[in-house]
Motif scaffolding. Structure first.
Motif, PDB file in Angstrom:
ATOM      1  N   GLU A  33       0.832  -1.205   0.000  1.00  0.00           N
ATOM      2  CA  GLU A  33       0.000   0.000   0.000  1.00  0.00           C
ATOM      3  C   GLU A  33       0.871   1.262   0.000  1.00  0.00           C
ATOM      4  O   GLU A  33       0.629   2.201  -0.769  1.00  0.00           O
ATOM      5  CB  GLU A  33      -0.906  -0.008   1.224  1.00  0.00           C
ATOM      6  CG  GLU A  33      -1.829   1.174   1.322  1.00  0.00           C
ATOM      7  CD  GLU A  33      -2.679   1.140   2.579  1.00  0.00           C
ATOM      8  OE1 GLU A  33      -3.093   2.225   3.016  1.00  0.00           O
ATOM      9  OE2 GLU A  33      -2.922   0.045   3.118  1.00  0.00           O
ATOM     10  N   LEU A  34       1.891   1.280   0.850  1.00  0.00           N
ATOM     11  CA  LEU A  34       2.776   2.441   0.910  1.00  0.00           C
ATOM     12  C   LEU A  34       3.550   2.620  -0.391  1.00  0.00           C
ATOM     13  O   LEU A  34       3.747   3.741  -0.867  1.00  0.00           O
ATOM     14  CB  LEU A  34       3.745   2.307   2.092  1.00  0.00           C
ATOM     15  CG  LEU A  34       3.116   2.399   3.470  1.00  0.00           C
ATOM     16  CD1 LEU A  34       4.154   2.121   4.549  1.00  0.00           C
ATOM     17  CD2 LEU A  34       2.467   3.745   3.687  1.00  0.00           C
ATOM     18  N   GLY A  36       2.561   1.699  -3.373  1.00  0.00           N
ATOM     19  CA  GLY A  36       1.603   2.197  -4.367  1.00  0.00           C
ATOM     20  C   GLY A  36       1.351   3.682  -4.208  1.00  0.00           C
ATOM     21  O   GLY A  36       1.275   4.417  -5.197  1.00  0.00           O
ATOM     22  N   ARG A  37       1.249   4.151  -2.979  1.00  0.00           N
ATOM     23  CA  ARG A  37       1.061   5.584  -2.745  1.00  0.00           C
ATOM     24  C   ARG A  37       2.281   6.370  -3.211  1.00  0.00           C
ATOM     25  O   ARG A  37       2.151   7.450  -3.790  1.00  0.00           O
ATOM     26  CB  ARG A  37       0.813   5.861  -1.271  1.00  0.00           C
ATOM     27  CG  ARG A  37      -0.543   5.447  -0.802  1.00  0.00           C
ATOM     28  CD  ARG A  37      -0.739   5.803   0.648  1.00  0.00           C
ATOM     29  NE  ARG A  37      -2.015   5.298   1.134  1.00  0.00           N
ATOM     30  CZ  ARG A  37      -2.386   5.353   2.392  1.00  0.00           C
ATOM     31  NH1 ARG A  37      -1.586   5.884   3.290  1.00  0.00           N
ATOM     32  NH2 ARG A  37      -3.547   4.870   2.750  1.00  0.00           N
ATOM     33  N   HIS A  38       3.456   5.832  -2.947  1.00  0.00           N
ATOM     34  CA  HIS A  38       4.692   6.508  -3.348  1.00  0.00           C
ATOM     35  C   HIS A  38       4.780   6.605  -4.875  1.00  0.00           C
ATOM     36  O   HIS A  38       5.111   7.666  -5.424  1.00  0.00           O
ATOM     37  CB  HIS A  38       5.894   5.757  -2.783  1.00  0.00           C
ATOM     38  CG  HIS A  38       7.201   6.374  -3.122  1.00  0.00           C
ATOM     39  ND1 HIS A  38       7.637   7.554  -2.552  1.00  0.00           N
ATOM     40  CD2 HIS A  38       8.182   5.994  -3.983  1.00  0.00           C
ATOM     41  CE1 HIS A  38       8.810   7.867  -3.058  1.00  0.00           C
ATOM     42  NE2 HIS A  38       9.163   6.922  -3.918  1.00  0.00           N
ATOM     43  N   SER A  40       2.266   6.479  -6.983  1.00  0.00           N
ATOM     44  CA  SER A  40       1.198   7.357  -7.440  1.00  0.00           C
ATOM     45  C   SER A  40       1.612   8.818  -7.292  1.00  0.00           C
ATOM     46  O   SER A  40       1.369   9.633  -8.196  1.00  0.00           O
ATOM     47  CB  SER A  40      -0.065   7.094  -6.626  1.00  0.00           C
ATOM     48  OG  SER A  40      -1.074   7.998  -6.949  1.00  0.00           O
ATOM     49  N   GLY A  41       2.237   9.145  -6.178  1.00  0.00           N
ATOM     50  CA  GLY A  41       2.713  10.516  -5.983  1.00  0.00           C
ATOM     51  C   GLY A  41       3.771  10.893  -7.002  1.00  0.00           C
ATOM     52  O   GLY A  41       3.789  12.025  -7.516  1.00  0.00           O
ATOM     53  N   ARG A  44       2.076  11.606 -10.318  1.00  0.00           N
ATOM     54  CA  ARG A  44       1.354  12.886 -10.293  1.00  0.00           C
ATOM     55  C   ARG A  44       2.311  14.073 -10.427  1.00  0.00           C
ATOM     56  O   ARG A  44       1.956  15.106 -10.991  1.00  0.00           O
ATOM     57  CB  ARG A  44       0.570  13.032  -8.996  1.00  0.00           C
ATOM     58  CG  ARG A  44      -0.655  12.177  -8.954  1.00  0.00           C
ATOM     59  CD  ARG A  44      -1.436  12.436  -7.691  1.00  0.00           C
ATOM     60  NE  ARG A  44      -2.507  11.452  -7.583  1.00  0.00           N
ATOM     61  CZ  ARG A  44      -2.984  10.993  -6.454  1.00  0.00           C
ATOM     62  NH1 ARG A  44      -2.503  11.440  -5.310  1.00  0.00           N
ATOM     63  NH2 ARG A  44      -3.940  10.100  -6.440  1.00  0.00           N
TER      64      ARG A  44
END
Length: 48
Positions: A33-34, A36-38, A40-41, A44
């Motif tokens: 999860e972490l 994937g967030r990294h 995604s950021g 972006r």
């Protein structure tokens, strides 16, 4: 009877090991999860 008990014990141990590795604050699911967030950021922040 002995083989049934050993099989049951093996299944319980496998479930406990999986739960400990995959769950929790430092588990595999949390790390994915972490990550994937990294990613995604990072996507972006890319300029087109």
């Amino acid at each position: 009877m002995r083989s049934l008990l050993m099989t049951l014990l093996l299944i319980v141990v496998a479930i406990l090991i999986y739960d400990h590795v995959a769950g929790g604050d430092k588990g595999m699911n949390r790390q994915l999860e972490l990550s994937g967030r990294h990613m995604s950021g990072g996507i972006r922040r890319m300029s087109p």
